[in-house]
Design a protein around this motif. Structure first.
Motif, PDB file in Angstrom:
ATOM      1  N   GLN A  27     -17.674  28.024 -16.952  1.00  0.00           N
ATOM      2  CA  GLN A  27     -17.020  27.616 -18.241  1.00  0.00           C
ATOM      3  C   GLN A  27     -15.805  28.715 -18.449  1.00  0.00           C
ATOM      4  OE1 GLN A  27     -17.990  26.423 -20.813  1.00  0.00           O
ATOM      5  NE2 GLN A  27     -16.195  27.128 -22.158  1.00  0.00           N
ATOM      6  N   SER A  30     -13.041  26.609 -16.753  1.00  0.00           N
ATOM      7  CA  SER A  30     -12.630  25.496 -17.534  1.00  0.00           C
ATOM      8  C   SER A  30     -11.629  25.965 -18.626  1.00  0.00           C
ATOM      9  CB  SER A  30     -13.903  25.127 -17.994  1.00  0.00           C
ATOM     10  OG  SER A  30     -13.495  23.864 -19.223  1.00  0.00           O
ATOM     11  N   CYS A  33      -8.073  26.959 -17.250  1.00  0.00           N
ATOM     12  CA  CYS A  33      -7.376  25.523 -17.095  1.00  0.00           C
ATOM     13  C   CYS A  33      -6.953  24.940 -18.507  1.00  0.00           C
ATOM     14  CB  CYS A  33      -8.379  24.505 -16.456  1.00  0.00           C
ATOM     15  SG  CYS A  33      -8.853  24.723 -14.610  1.00  0.00           S
ATOM     16  N   GLU A  34      -7.957  25.115 -19.426  1.00  0.00           N
ATOM     17  CA  GLU A  34      -7.452  24.646 -20.662  1.00  0.00           C
ATOM     18  C   GLU A  34      -6.278  25.646 -21.236  1.00  0.00           C
ATOM     19  OE1 GLU A  34      -7.426  22.370 -24.295  1.00  0.00           O
ATOM     20  OE2 GLU A  34      -8.327  22.026 -22.282  1.00  0.00           O
ATOM     21  N   VAL A  61     -16.091  20.653 -13.673  1.00  0.00           N
ATOM     22  CA  VAL A  61     -14.792  21.386 -14.257  1.00  0.00           C
ATOM     23  C   VAL A  61     -13.586  20.776 -13.587  1.00  0.00           C
ATOM     24  CG1 VAL A  61     -13.703  23.637 -14.199  1.00  0.00           C
ATOM     25  CG2 VAL A  61     -16.312  23.374 -14.866  1.00  0.00           C
ATOM     26  N   ALA A  65     -10.552  19.313 -15.975  1.00  0.00           N
ATOM     27  CA  ALA A  65      -9.210  19.719 -16.011  1.00  0.00           C
ATOM     28  C   ALA A  65      -8.135  18.671 -15.371  1.00  0.00           C
ATOM     29  CB  ALA A  65      -9.036  21.065 -14.875  1.00  0.00           C
TER      30      ALA A  65
END
Length: 127
Positions: A27, A30, A33-34, A61, A65
């Protein structure tokens, strides 16, 4: 798992250290990257030189991404994966989706060449 972010003039580097597996570590990557996809410009280079383990959640993940960046017409490169990680990337055929480089310097040089610039080495650590 630890993630260190370095923002360069053209691209962002996320250095991933430790284990990328189901739970909080997946998480965390993730979300990082977001955040880069939304707040930064240019390509994202994931420096995997200190990544020791990645399970199938970690693979998910990376794929998520990649999808987010491709939707924005941007790129993710993988740099310096250890042998075990590289073998996992090959088994899952992620080596056909990602550009993978032996070192961070080679990945940054490839990006610079595409932009017709010399690599500057001016990536500063982002808190």
């Amino acid at each position: 798992m630890k993630i260190a972010e370095e923002q360069g003039p053209e691209h962002t580097v996320l250095r991933v250290e430790g284990s990328l597996k189901v739970g909080d570590t997946a998480q965390t990557l993730s979300e990082a990257c977001e955040r880069v996809a939304l707040e930064r410009k240019g390509a994202l280079v994931l420096d995997l030189s200190a990544l020791e383990y990645m399970d199938s959640t970690g693979v998910g993940v990376l794929i998520g991404a990649l999808k987010r960046f491709h939707e924005r017409k941007r790129e993710i490169l993988l740099a310096a994966p250890q042998r075990r990680i590289l073998a996992g990337l090959r088994v899952t055929h992620l080596d056909t989706l990602f550009r993978i480089y032996e070192s961070l310097d080679l990945a940054l040089a490839a990006l610079a060449k595409e932009m017709n610039k010399e690599p500057t080495g001016e990536h500063k650590r982002v808190p």
